[in-house]
Design an enzyme around this catalytic site. Sequence first.
Site, PDB file in Angstrom:
ATOM      1  CG  PHE A 286      -1.613   1.154   1.165  1.00  0.00           C
ATOM      2  CD1 PHE A 286      -2.989   1.398   0.995  1.00  0.00           C
ATOM      3  CD2 PHE A 286      -1.092   2.359   1.717  1.00  0.00           C
ATOM      4  CE1 PHE A 286      -3.511   2.922   0.987  1.00  0.00           C
ATOM      5  CE2 PHE A 286      -1.155   3.912   2.023  1.00  0.00           C
ATOM      6  CZ  PHE A 286      -2.840   3.367   2.150  1.00  0.00           C
ATOM      7  CD  GLU A 287       4.935   2.245  -2.269  1.00  0.00           C
ATOM      8  OE1 GLU A 287       5.244   1.868  -2.941  1.00  0.00           O
ATOM      9  OE2 GLU A 287       6.130   2.695  -1.985  1.00  0.00           O
ATOM     10  CB  ILE A 288      -1.264   7.306  -1.619  1.00  0.00           C
ATOM     11  CG1 ILE A 288      -2.176   6.580  -0.835  1.00  0.00           C
ATOM     12  CG2 ILE A 288      -1.814   8.410  -2.369  1.00  0.00           C
ATOM     13  CD1 ILE A 288      -4.023   7.246  -0.579  1.00  0.00           C
TER      14      ILE A 288
END
Length: 430
Positions: free
Chosen positions: A316-318
Site C-alpha cells: 500500500f502506498e499513496i
Amino acid sequence: MTTGNARYVRYILVAFFMLAVFYFVSNSDVATLRTEIPGGGTKGGDAAHANQPAKGGETDGSSPEEMKDSPNKDKIKNNYDASEFPMAMTPNDPGWNDLTGVKGGPRINATFVTLARNSDVWEIAKSIRQVEDRFNRRYNYDWVFLNDKEFDDTFKKVTTSLVSGKTHYGLIPEEHWSFPEWIDKDKAEKVRQDMKEKKIIYGDSVSYRHMCRFESGFFFRQPLMMNYEYYWRVEPSIELFCDIHYDPFRYMHENNKKYSFVLSLYEYYETIPTLWDSVKKFMKNHPEHIAAGNSMAFLSDDGGETYNKCHFWSNFEIGSLSWLRSKAYIDYFESLDQDGGFFYERWGDAPVHSIAAGIMLPKEQIHFFNDIAYYHVPFTHCPTGEKLRATLKCHCNPDDNFDWKSYSCTSRYFDINNIEKPEGWEEQKN
Ligand SMILES: Nc1nc2c(ncn2[C@@H]2O[C@H](COP(=O)(O)OP(=O)(O)O)[C@@H](O)[C@H]2O)c(=O)[nH]1
Ligand SMILES: [Mg+2]
C-alpha cells in the site's frame, strides 16, 4: 373593454415570464447535475483504451467555474479553489453521508497503479471491487496496469469493467525487467541457491527480484505514469475495511505530503544484509540529498550507524510521482542498483522506498493514513478507536490490528513525530 383587454395582456405576459423563469431554473439544474457526473455520467474506460497512452494529465489551468459548465471535461487537475469544494473530513462536514453519487469538485492528477500478471486477474478483481466500493466509485480516478508480458483480453476486459475511471495497460520494457549488464549472473544464481537452502521466502526467485527492482526504480517513469503526479499502489488480494469519506490524493496534495503508509514492520534481515552499507555510501556521496529534519530516528536507533530494519509496507502506498522522479530519488536508486543487492541479496522495494522517504524527506511529508483500513496477507491495519470504526462503517476485527504489536514500527513513527497515539492503543499492544 380596453381596460379589460389590457388586464388579459398583463396576465399573459406574467404567465410568459413565469414560464421563462421555470425554464431557466430547470435548465441550470441539468447543467449542475452534469457537472457532478464528470463526462456526462458515462464511464471513461473501456477495452478500446487498452494500450493507448493516457490522455494528457498535466495541470490544465481551468478554473472550477469553467469546469462546472464543461460536462465533457473529466477532471480539474491540481488548480482549483479548494474552499469551493471542501473535503468532507468529519461527520459534521457537508457531503459526509453522500456515499452514492459521484462527487463534484476537483480531482488531483492521480492514478491507481497495479503491477500484475495475467494470472492475477481474479485476485486483482477482488482488490479493485473493494477500492471502488469504499472510495473510487465516487471519484472515478484512472487505473494503470503494468506487466512484463502483454496483458491478455480477459485481464483487460475484467479490470476495465470494474474500474470507474479510465484504464490503461502498459508493457514494461525489457531493460526494466532484466539483469543489468554489471551483474554477475553466476554469482546471483549461487545466492539464489543458498537462499533456497535457507528457506528464505522468494529467496530462489528471479522474477521476484525483477519485480522488487522495478517497483524500486522504474514503475514511476513508465510512459503511462508520466501523465500523473500522484499514485496509489494496489496489489492483488488486498482488502479495504472502511469507507473513505474524502479524497486521499487531495489530502496528500493540499498538505504537501510525498509518501504515506498504513502498515510498517521490521524487514527480514537475511534479505538485506548490506543494504544499509549501500545507503551510507549514498549519503556520503550525496549529502545534498539528505533532508534536514528527516525520519532517520525511524530507521536507526544509533543516529544512522546501523539500520533497525523498520520500513513502511509498500504494497500500500499513496505517494508523489514527482518526488520519485526527482534527481535525489533517481541518484539514490542508481547508487543502490550499482551495488547489486537486488540480485546478490533480495532487497525489497519496501525498505528501498522507506529508507528514501526516511532520509530524503522532511518528516512532516510522510503521512500515516489511520482511517484507511487495509489488509494484505498476513497483516491488518484496522483503525484504533471504536467510534471511528463505527463512523466509517468498518468491517475489520480490531483484534487483528497490527499497529501496536511489538513487530510493528508504527509506534516509533508516532514517537519520532510527536503525534499522540489514538485512544485505546495500549489495550491493543498484545
Ligand atoms: N507482471 C508481473 N507482476 C508480478 C510478478 N511477480 C509479482 N508481481 C506483482 O508484484 C506485486 C508484488 O508481488 P506479490 O506476489 O504480491 O509479492 P508479496 O506481496 O511480496 O508477497 C503484485 O502486484 C504482483 O501481482 C511478475 O513476475 N510479473
Ligand atoms: Mg502482495
